[in-house]
Design a protein around this motif. Structure first.
Motif, PDB file in Angstrom:
ATOM      1  N   TYR A 385      38.884   3.706   3.162  1.00 19.58           N
ATOM      2  CA  TYR A 385      37.921   4.417   4.009  1.00 19.58           C
ATOM      3  C   TYR A 385      38.474   4.631   5.413  1.00 19.58           C
ATOM      4  O   TYR A 385      38.236   5.678   6.038  1.00 19.58           O
ATOM      5  CB  TYR A 385      36.606   3.632   4.065  1.00 19.58           C
ATOM      6  N   GLY A 386      39.235   3.683   5.897  1.00 15.84           N
ATOM      7  CA  GLY A 386      39.722   3.742   7.273  1.00 15.84           C
ATOM      8  C   GLY A 386      40.673   4.882   7.557  1.00 15.84           C
ATOM      9  O   GLY A 386      40.780   5.334   8.700  1.00 15.84           O
ATOM     10  N   ILE A 387      41.381   5.373   6.538  1.00 12.87           N
ATOM     11  CA  ILE A 387      42.394   6.399   6.802  1.00 12.87           C
ATOM     12  C   ILE A 387      41.799   7.795   6.974  1.00 12.87           C
ATOM     13  O   ILE A 387      42.517   8.717   7.379  1.00 12.87           O
ATOM     14  CB  ILE A 387      43.478   6.426   5.696  1.00 12.87           C
ATOM     15  N   PHE A 388      40.489   7.958   6.689  1.00 13.60           N
ATOM     16  CA  PHE A 388      39.891   9.277   6.940  1.00 13.60           C
ATOM     17  C   PHE A 388      38.595   9.204   7.746  1.00 13.60           C
ATOM     18  O   PHE A 388      38.094  10.236   8.185  1.00 13.60           O
ATOM     19  CB  PHE A 388      39.651  10.037   5.627  1.00 13.60           C
ATOM     20  N   ALA A 389      38.071   8.024   7.969  1.00 11.67           N
ATOM     21  CA  ALA A 389      36.804   7.956   8.696  1.00 11.67           C
ATOM     22  C   ALA A 389      36.688   6.756   9.619  1.00 11.67           C
ATOM     23  O   ALA A 389      35.753   6.699  10.416  1.00 11.67           O
ATOM     24  CB  ALA A 389      35.635   7.933   7.698  1.00 11.67           C
ATOM     25  N   GLY A 390      37.582   5.834   9.543  1.00 17.63           N
ATOM     26  CA  GLY A 390      37.453   4.619  10.336  1.00 17.63           C
ATOM     27  C   GLY A 390      38.260   4.650  11.618  1.00 17.63           C
ATOM     28  O   GLY A 390      38.714   5.698  12.092  1.00 17.63           O
ATOM     29  N   LYS A 391      38.472   3.464  12.189  1.00 16.87           N
ATOM     30  CA  LYS A 391      39.185   3.329  13.459  1.00 16.87           C
ATOM     31  C   LYS A 391      40.613   3.845  13.357  1.00 16.87           C
ATOM     32  O   LYS A 391      41.131   4.470  14.281  1.00 16.87           O
ATOM     33  CB  LYS A 391      39.167   1.854  13.889  1.00 16.87           C
ATOM     34  N   SER A 392      41.251   3.587  12.221  1.00  9.83           N
ATOM     35  CA  SER A 392      42.631   4.041  12.043  1.00  9.83           C
ATOM     36  C   SER A 392      42.714   5.560  12.093  1.00  9.83           C
ATOM     37  O   SER A 392      43.650   6.131  12.665  1.00  9.83           O
ATOM     38  CB  SER A 392      43.194   3.529  10.711  1.00  9.83           C
ATOM     39  N   TRP A 393      41.730   6.226  11.482  1.00  9.97           N
ATOM     40  CA  TRP A 393      41.696   7.692  11.528  1.00  9.97           C
ATOM     41  C   TRP A 393      41.509   8.179  12.962  1.00  9.97           C
ATOM     42  O   TRP A 393      42.253   9.043  13.431  1.00  9.97           O
ATOM     43  CB  TRP A 393      40.586   8.234  10.627  1.00  9.97           C
ATOM     44  N   ARG A 394      40.544   7.635  13.657  1.00  7.36           N
ATOM     45  CA  ARG A 394      40.227   8.126  15.003  1.00  7.36           C
ATOM     46  C   ARG A 394      41.370   7.889  15.984  1.00  7.36           C
ATOM     47  O   ARG A 394      41.708   8.777  16.772  1.00  7.36           O
ATOM     48  CB  ARG A 394      38.952   7.441  15.515  1.00  7.36           C
ATOM     49  N   ASN A 395      41.949   6.694  15.942  1.00  7.30           N
ATOM     50  CA  ASN A 395      42.927   6.326  16.970  1.00  7.30           C
ATOM     51  C   ASN A 395      44.353   6.757  16.660  1.00  7.30           C
ATOM     52  O   ASN A 395      45.113   7.080  17.582  1.00  7.30           O
ATOM     53  CB  ASN A 395      42.903   4.807  17.186  1.00  7.30           C
ATOM     54  N   ASN A 396      44.729   6.754  15.391  1.00 10.51           N
ATOM     55  CA  ASN A 396      46.135   6.988  15.056  1.00 10.51           C
ATOM     56  C   ASN A 396      46.384   8.208  14.176  1.00 10.51           C
ATOM     57  O   ASN A 396      47.269   9.023  14.458  1.00 10.51           O
ATOM     58  CB  ASN A 396      46.713   5.741  14.358  1.00 10.51           C
ATOM     59  N   ILE A 397      45.605   8.334  13.101  1.00  6.14           N
ATOM     60  CA  ILE A 397      45.907   9.364  12.101  1.00  6.14           C
ATOM     61  C   ILE A 397      45.483  10.754  12.552  1.00  6.14           C
ATOM     62  O   ILE A 397      46.239  11.725  12.413  1.00  6.14           O
ATOM     63  CB  ILE A 397      45.253   8.997  10.753  1.00  6.14           C
ATOM     64  N   ARG A 398      44.293  10.872  13.116  1.00  9.00           N
ATOM     65  CA  ARG A 398      43.804  12.179  13.562  1.00  9.00           C
ATOM     66  C   ARG A 398      44.779  12.850  14.536  1.00  9.00           C
ATOM     67  O   ARG A 398      45.105  14.036  14.364  1.00  9.00           O
ATOM     68  CB  ARG A 398      42.414  12.039  14.182  1.00  9.00           C
ATOM     69  N   PRO A 399      45.256  12.149  15.575  1.00  3.77           N
ATOM     70  CA  PRO A 399      46.223  12.795  16.483  1.00  3.77           C
ATOM     71  C   PRO A 399      47.484  13.273  15.754  1.00  3.77           C
ATOM     72  O   PRO A 399      48.024  14.340  16.083  1.00  3.77           O
ATOM     73  CB  PRO A 399      46.551  11.701  17.498  1.00  3.77           C
ATOM     74  N   LEU A 400      47.951  12.508  14.768  1.00  6.07           N
ATOM     75  CA  LEU A 400      49.136  12.903  14.014  1.00  6.07           C
ATOM     76  C   LEU A 400      48.868  14.155  13.188  1.00  6.07           C
ATOM     77  O   LEU A 400      49.724  15.050  13.099  1.00  6.07           O
ATOM     78  CB  LEU A 400      49.582  11.762  13.089  1.00  6.07           C
ATOM     79  N   VAL A 401      47.678  14.219  12.584  1.00  7.40           N
ATOM     80  CA  VAL A 401      47.323  15.382  11.768  1.00  7.40           C
ATOM     81  C   VAL A 401      47.213  16.633  12.641  1.00  7.40           C
ATOM     82  O   VAL A 401      47.706  17.709  12.273  1.00  7.40           O
ATOM     83  CB  VAL A 401      46.004  15.123  11.010  1.00  7.40           C
ATOM     84  N   LEU A 402      46.589  16.511  13.808  1.00  7.80           N
ATOM     85  CA  LEU A 402      46.463  17.659  14.709  1.00  7.80           C
ATOM     86  C   LEU A 402      47.843  18.121  15.201  1.00  7.80           C
ATOM     87  O   LEU A 402      48.101  19.326  15.325  1.00  7.80           O
ATOM     88  CB  LEU A 402      45.566  17.310  15.888  1.00  7.80           C
ATOM     89  N   GLU A 403      48.715  17.175  15.483  1.00  7.34           N
ATOM     90  CA  GLU A 403      50.079  17.530  15.905  1.00  7.34           C
ATOM     91  C   GLU A 403      50.822  18.241  14.776  1.00  7.34           C
ATOM     92  O   GLU A 403      51.543  19.227  15.004  1.00  7.34           O
ATOM     93  CB  GLU A 403      50.836  16.270  16.321  1.00  7.34           C
ATOM     94  N   PHE A 404      50.626  17.757  13.547  1.00  9.99           N
ATOM     95  CA  PHE A 404      51.245  18.385  12.380  1.00  9.99           C
ATOM     96  C   PHE A 404      50.743  19.816  12.208  1.00  9.99           C
ATOM     97  O   PHE A 404      51.519  20.733  11.922  1.00  9.99           O
ATOM     98  CB  PHE A 404      50.951  17.541  11.140  1.00  9.99           C
ATOM     99  N   ILE A 405      49.442  20.011  12.411  1.00  9.31           N
ATOM    100  CA  ILE A 405      48.864  21.355  12.325  1.00  9.31           C
ATOM    101  C   ILE A 405      49.458  22.262  13.391  1.00  9.31           C
ATOM    102  O   ILE A 405      49.845  23.404  13.118  1.00  9.31           O
ATOM    103  CB  ILE A 405      47.326  21.272  12.459  1.00  9.31           C
ATOM    104  N   ASP A 406      49.534  21.768  14.613  1.00  9.45           N
ATOM    105  CA  ASP A 406      50.068  22.573  15.707  1.00  9.45           C
ATOM    106  C   ASP A 406      51.527  22.972  15.461  1.00  9.45           C
ATOM    107  O   ASP A 406      51.938  24.088  15.787  1.00  9.45           O
ATOM    108  CB  ASP A 406      49.975  21.809  17.025  1.00  9.45           C
ATOM    109  N   ASN A 407      52.297  22.063  14.891  1.00  7.28           N
ATOM    110  CA  ASN A 407      53.712  22.346  14.637  1.00  7.28           C
ATOM    111  C   ASN A 407      53.913  23.365  13.523  1.00  7.28           C
ATOM    112  O   ASN A 407      55.023  23.913  13.374  1.00  7.28           O
ATOM    113  CB  ASN A 407      54.457  21.060  14.281  1.00  7.28           C
ATOM    114  N   ASN A 408      52.847  23.601  12.739  1.00  8.90           N
ATOM    115  CA  ASN A 408      52.964  24.528  11.614  1.00  8.90           C
ATOM    116  C   ASN A 408      51.922  25.643  11.698  1.00  8.90           C
ATOM    117  O   ASN A 408      51.410  26.114  10.691  1.00  8.90           O
ATOM    118  CB  ASN A 408      52.818  23.765  10.292  1.00  8.90           C
ATOM    119  N   MET A 409      51.634  26.062  12.916  1.00 12.98           N
ATOM    120  CA  MET A 409      50.669  27.118  13.172  1.00 12.98           C
ATOM    121  C   MET A 409      51.386  28.467  13.239  1.00 12.98           C
ATOM    122  O   MET A 409      52.525  28.555  13.688  1.00 12.98           O
ATOM    123  CB  MET A 409      49.940  26.834  14.492  1.00 12.98           C
TER     124      MET A 409
END
Length: 427
Positions: A385-409
């Protein structure tokens, strides 16, 4: 197990428990009982309140409850949930933010069809809304779909995703959470051969069983050891007379919920006992932590029998996607056909549902994709649950996903992003 009476018996048991809870709450809440020094009166009323609420939630579809989001201008913007594409077994919905210019990051969030509603991703949507134009799949409860609408299996799921991706266009970034990860990968590969121009810019796979055999868990062990005949005989039921889908073969949400709870029975028992004590002491609230979690966790939906059985047989037993032999309508879907879509995998080190190794296996299947377009992340200490909705998602994973999106826009979207930043600075 395939008779309507079995489904109705299960629903009757649920209604009976809801009634017992409401009765206990009402009877033990009479003012006259306030004169009693026996604490069991309050405990019984509290038990009734928790029981009634719990069993009532099992048949209720939760609301999204996303009313506003803060824009880059610092103002609150109202959020409308708009149905963009309406289909019998699931819709494509758009979280439209009023008074805000279109965001350059257009995200399709693919929700699981594994017993819970798409609202399980509510916190994921909330975290993405300030920075993205968010769309998500909203799967329907199979019990409410008339038999006349036909079947819905694993191939139909893929074709739904293909249609949604075509509708949104090639400047989309797909994020698939858990169960739909292998099917989102297959849908992208299907487009790579059928309509390459409609492929998304990027695909992020979070905690999905791309190769269930790469790292066995209780879930994969169950899928491997039980036979299809046993599943069809003992798990599948016909929807009873109470719902529009009467007669449809389904894997009932209540049965799935029983399996979920059995996996961590002691944890759930402790949580409910503690909540009863808090209610008796007057320390609970309508939207306290317990109610927020269990209002969502207990709200379950039925899956069509053909989807459930085909998922177990083709993805978990035969590992068709992992072996790159998956077919849709008799046509081979070759994962290696993906050559332009950037793919990222995310796993949790403590994930006991899709263990580390299952999701990252996707990268080995992408034989036609350059290594520069592949990425992976293993989040230390994170559960499923943490990798898409918990603290790990908010603090670490979400920023990485947004950066990945930006790099492939795409170039046009990148220009839109910079234009929005300049507009914000101008204010």
């Amino acid at each position: 197990m395939k008779y309507m009476a079995t489904y109705d018996l299960m629903e009757s048991i649920r209604v009976t428990n809801e009634w017992l809870g409401s009765t206990a709450k009402a009877v033990c809440s009479y003012p006259a009982f306030g004169l009693s020094m026996n604490p069991m009166i309050q405990m019984t009323a509290a038990w009734g309140e928790v029981t009634e609420r719990s069993f009532a939630r099992m048949v209720a579809k939760p609301d999204w409850n996303i009313h506003s989001v803060v824009g880059t201008d610092g103002r609150d913007h109202l959020v409308d949930v708009i149905t963009s594409v309406k289909k019998p077994f699931g819709d494509l919905i758009h979280f439209e933010v009023q008074g805000r210019t279109q965001m350059p990051r257009k995200v399709l969030l693919v929700a699981p069809m594994s017993g819970h509603y798409a609202t399980l991703l509510r916190s994921t949507v909330v975290s993405l809304l300030p920075d993205c134009e968010v769309y998500t799949t909203d799967w329907h409860n199979a019990r409410d779909i008339p038999v006349s609408e036909g079947k819905f299996d694993i191939e139909d799921y893929v074709l739904y995703l293909v249609e949604f991706m075509k509708y949104l266009g090639p400047d989309t970034h797909v994020i698939a959470v858990c169960q739909p990860a292998p099917l989102a990968l297959a849908a992208t590969a299907y487009l790579a051969e059928d309509d390459p121009a409609a492929q998304p810019n990027s695909l992020t796979l979070i905690g999905g069983p791309i190769d269930p055999g790469a790292a066995p868990t209780e879930v994969t062990d169950f899928g491997r050891t039980v036979t299809m005949g046993q599943l069809e005989q003992h798990v599948v039921q016909r929807v009873g007379f109470k719902y529009a889908g009467a007669g449809r073969m389904v894997y009932p949400g209540l049965q799935q919920l029983a399996s979920f709870i059995a996996m961590n029975s002691e944890t759930h028992a402790t949580a409910f006992f503690d909540q009863i004590v808090r209610v008796a002491r007057g320390e609970s609230g309508e939207h306290d932590r317990h109610n927020r979690f269990y209002d969502e966790y207990l709200a379950v939906m039925d899956m069509t029998a053909e989807f459930y059985l085909s998922t177990v047989e083709r993805n978990f037993k035969n590992r068709e996607i992992a072996r790159d032999i998956f077919e849709v309508e008799g046509k081979r879907v070759h994962i290696g056909a993906i050559t332009d879509v950037a793919v990222m995998t995310v796993e949790g080190a403590n994930d006991d549902i899709s263990a580390p190794g299952q999701c990252v296996a996707a990268l080995n299947l992408l034989t036609g994709l350059e290594d520069s377009k592949k990425a992976s992340h293993l989040e230390p200490g994170a559960g499923h649950y943490g990798i898409f909705a918990g603290k790990s998602w908010r603090n670490n994973i979400r920023p990485l996903v947004l950066e990945f999106i930006d790099n492939n826009m795409t170039h046009d979207r990148r220009k839109m992003k910079f234009a929005n930043i300049k507009s914000l600075h101008a204010r």
